[in-house]
Design an enzyme around this catalytic site. Structure first.
Site, PDB file in Angstrom:
ATOM      1  N   ASP A  79       0.814  -1.210   0.000  1.00 58.32           N
ATOM      2  CA  ASP A  79       0.000   0.000   0.000  1.00 58.32           C
ATOM      3  C   ASP A  79       0.854   1.269   0.000  1.00 58.32           C
ATOM      4  OD1 ASP A  79       0.937  -0.437   2.570  1.00 58.32           O
ATOM      5  OD2 ASP A  79      -1.030  -0.791   3.451  1.00 58.32           O
TER       6      ASP A  79
ATOM      7  N   ASN B 129      -7.496  -2.203  14.247  1.00 56.27           N
ATOM      8  CA  ASN B 129      -8.897  -2.417  13.870  1.00 56.27           C
ATOM      9  C   ASN B 129      -9.062  -3.637  12.957  1.00 56.27           C
ATOM     10  OD1 ASN B 129      -7.841  -1.509  11.468  1.00 56.27           O
ATOM     11  ND2 ASN B 129      -9.244   0.219  11.212  1.00 56.27           N
TER      12      ASN B 129
ATOM     13  N   HIS C 182      -7.304  -4.242  10.194  1.00 56.50           N
ATOM     14  CA  HIS C 182      -7.036  -4.057   8.762  1.00 56.50           C
ATOM     15  C   HIS C 182      -5.774  -4.804   8.339  1.00 56.50           C
ATOM     16  CE1 HIS C 182      -4.658   0.006   9.362  1.00 56.50           C
ATOM     17  NE2 HIS C 182      -3.816  -0.992   9.305  1.00 56.50           N
TER      18      HIS C 182
ATOM     19  N   GLU D  21      -9.621  -1.627   5.257  1.00 54.97           N
ATOM     20  CA  GLU D  21     -10.258  -1.286   6.522  1.00 54.97           C
ATOM     21  C   GLU D  21     -11.502  -2.153   6.737  1.00 54.97           C
ATOM     22  OE1 GLU D  21      -8.576   0.508   8.381  1.00 54.97           O
ATOM     23  OE2 GLU D  21      -7.916   2.403   7.525  1.00 54.97           O
TER      24      GLU D  21
HETATM   25  C1  GLP Z   1      -0.342   0.416   8.340  1.00 52.46           C
HETATM   26  C2  GLP Z   1      -0.109  -0.467   7.126  1.00 52.46           C
HETATM   27  C3  GLP Z   1      -0.355  -1.907   7.446  1.00 52.46           C
HETATM   28  C4  GLP Z   1       0.344  -2.298   8.734  1.00 52.46           C
HETATM   29  C5  GLP Z   1      -0.199  -1.480   9.856  1.00 52.46           C
HETATM   30  C6  GLP Z   1       0.396  -1.823  11.212  1.00 52.46           C
HETATM   31  O1  GLP Z   1      -1.659   0.743   8.495  1.00 52.46           O
HETATM   32  N1  GLP Z   1      -0.926  -0.083   6.024  1.00 52.46           N
HETATM   33  O2  GLP Z   1       0.097  -2.706   6.362  1.00 52.46           O
HETATM   34  O3  GLP Z   1       0.122  -3.651   8.987  1.00 52.46           O
HETATM   35  O4  GLP Z   1       0.109  -0.132   9.553  1.00 52.46           O
HETATM   36  O5  GLP Z   1       1.447  -0.974  11.512  1.00 52.46           O
HETATM   37  P1  GLP Z   1       2.351  -1.097  12.792  1.00 52.46           P
HETATM   38  O6  GLP Z   1       3.269  -2.229  12.548  1.00 52.46           O
HETATM   39  O7  GLP Z   1       3.088   0.217  12.850  1.00 52.46           O
HETATM   40  O8  GLP Z   1       1.463  -1.317  13.949  1.00 52.46           O
END
Ligand code: GLP
Length: 238
Positions: A71, A141, A143, A148
């Site tokens: 993403d 959440n 995702h 989402e």
């Molecule tokens: C973002 C990314 C996700 C990732 C998530 C968790 O939202 N789009 O791909 O899994 O963050 O991030 P973190 O590892 O900082 O908790």
């Protein structure tokens, strides 16, 4: 089928994931050709890239190994230094000198229709022979990527609206986080041959529980991973 590995600490989990990625990147596919990674960003992944890069500096990956990130924010200009492209440069592409042509982030250039961009992204993954190993984090959440809650299991790469909680956690100053992003869809993710999920932390405990133990539902997009035949969850005590 999901397999769950509980690690004693985050470092052990990080190393296990980095080693698996490294070995696959060095050896390539069974027929000897290079493999293709699906890559994720976020704090959880930063340490994985550090360990993987250290291993790859000692023993280089198969030439032409490719990566497709999950993403990227849209419009890209609003993300600035917080873009996922910048993250990959800092944590992985930069230290290993990897080209942006082989390790790509779905950064839709200004002036290009995101719908066309997303179609070409899906085609590029297919032309590369699909993703051999997908690295995945999970949002508090539930995702995955930027799919989402409410995202359909049939979703493909597309432009999405970000949840307010996701925007707040994205690390932007004030309310400056972009409101939209381009993300691989749930169906795109589930096409990978193997998926490694890395998750830890109190704030994610509920999402992890739902993803593993409740029937797949769009309220928790990570629960759709139950429909994949080869998912390994790496969980760590924080
Ligand atoms: C973002 C990314 C996700 C990732 C998530 C968790 O939202 N789009 O791909 O899994 O963050 O991030 P973190 O590892 O900082 O908790």
């Amino acid at each position: 089928m999901s397999k769950v590995i509980h690690h004693a600490d985050v470092e052990t989990a990080t190393l296990a994931i980095a080693k698996e990625c490294h070995e696959l990147a060095v050896n390539g596919r069974e027929d000897g050709s290079r493999c293709v990674f699906g890559l994720a960003t976020g704090n959880t992944m930063a340490s994985v890239y550090k360990s993987w890069a250290n291993l790859a500096l000692e023993n280089s990956m198969h030439p032409q190994t490719q990566g497709f990130n999950l993403d990227e924010f849209w419009p890209l200009a609003e993300a600035g230094e917080q873009s996922f492209g910048a993250f990959m440069n800092e944590h992985f592409r930069g230290p290993l000198g990897l080209g942006e042509d082989l390790f790509r982030v779905p950064a839709c250039p200004a002036g290009l229709d995101p719908v066309d961009f997303c179609q070409s992204w899906e085609a590029a993954i297919q032309n590369a022979g699909g993703i051999d190993l997908q690295l995945l984090g999970i949002g508090a959440n539930g995702h995955i990527g930027f799919n989402e809650p409410g995202s359909p299991s049939s979703s493909r790469t597309r432009l999405v609206d970000l949840a307010e909680t996701t925007r707040l956690r994205a690390g932007f100053v004030g309310d400056s986080a972009p409101r939209q992003a381009i993300t691989a869809g749930i169906a795109t993710i589930l096409k990978a041959k193997k998926i490694l999920v890395f998750a830890y932390g109190e704030d994610k405990a509920d999402a992890i529980r739902k993803a593993l133990h409740e029937p797949p539902h769009s309220d928790c997009p990570a629960s759709y991973l139950q429909n994949h035949p080869n998912v390994v969850w790496h969980l760590a005590t924080y």
